[in-house]
Design a protein around this motif. Structure first.
Motif, short mmCIF file in Angstrom:
data_model
loop_
_atom_site.label_atom_id
_atom_site.label_comp_id
_atom_site.label_asym_id
_atom_site.label_seq_id
_atom_site.Cartn_x
_atom_site.Cartn_y
_atom_site.Cartn_z
N ASP A 33 1.14 -1.22 -0.24
CA ASP A 33 0.02 -0.23 -0.15
C ASP A 33 0.93 0.94 0.57
O ASP A 33 0.70 2.46 -0.58
CB ASP A 33 -1.08 0.12 1.28
N GLU A 34 1.88 0.82 0.31
CA GLU A 34 2.78 2.34 0.83
C GLU A 34 3.49 3.03 -0.58
O GLU A 34 3.45 3.89 -1.12
CB GLU A 34 3.94 2.18 1.88
N GLY B 181 -4.15 12.62 -2.91
CA GLY B 181 -4.33 13.53 -1.27
C GLY B 181 -2.48 14.10 -0.56
O GLY B 181 -2.80 14.86 -0.10
N LYS C 13 5.26 12.01 4.65
CA LYS C 13 5.07 10.70 3.68
C LYS C 13 6.31 11.21 2.66
O LYS C 13 7.48 9.86 2.25
CB LYS C 13 4.29 10.02 3.31
N THR D 182 1.29 6.94 -6.85
CA THR D 182 0.56 7.75 -7.29
C THR D 182 0.78 9.89 -6.58
O THR D 182 0.84 10.51 -7.64
CB THR D 182 -0.51 7.49 -5.89
N ALA E 132 0.88 14.03 3.97
CA ALA E 132 1.32 13.13 2.72
C ALA E 132 2.52 13.55 2.17
O ALA E 132 3.08 13.21 1.75
CB ALA E 132 0.56 13.84 1.37
N ASN F 299 2.18 1.97 -3.48
CA ASN F 299 1.14 2.17 -4.31
C ASN F 299 0.62 3.81 -3.97
O ASN F 299 0.53 4.83 -4.63
CB ASN F 299 -0.63 1.43 -4.62
N GLU F 300 1.38 3.99 -2.99
CA GLU F 300 0.21 5.51 -2.33
C GLU F 300 1.96 6.91 -2.90
O GLU F 300 1.61 7.58 -3.77
CB GLU F 300 0.71 5.40 -0.65
#
Length: 110
Positions: A11-12, A68, A90, A18, A87, A14-15
């Motif tokens: 998930d990280e 995001g 991150k 994106t 965001a 992919n985030e």
């Protein structure tokens, strides 16, 4: 066109991908730069800052919001946008990890 197979990645990952894709356009970088200079602004203010039509700016804002990177609050008939600090944190952590790793390696690769 082949499938991207995003389910094979965390998930990280992919985030982060994106968000990276969202900032892969100079207009979106310019929007983020502008939002950094103000606490918040409405879409019209952003349109005045860029050499783009209002619908084009709206589409770029939509991409940044979907990734995001920005937040938007409806105030009457306008939307007030600002940077999503969580965001960006991150992204900062990810690129900081890369930088730290490269500094510790000190190799002569390539």
């Amino acid at each position: 066109m082949g499938a991207t197979k995003t389910e094979h990645f965390s998930d990280e990952q992919n985030e982060l991908a994106t968000m990276a894709k969202a900032i892969g356009h100079p207009a979106r970088v310019a929007i983020l730069d502008y939002l950094l200079t103000v606490d918040a602004c409405i879409c019209g203010d952003i349109v005045n800052e860029l050499p783009l039509a209002q619908p084009t700016v709206s589409q770029h804002l939509k991409e940044l919001k979907n990734a995001g990177l920005i937040k938007g609050d409806i105030e009457g008939n306008t939307i007030c946008y600002c940077i999503n600090e969580k965001a960006v944190g991150k992204l900062q952590a990810y690129f900081g990890k890369i930088t730290t790793k490269l500094e510790s390696k000190k190799s002569n690769c390539c």
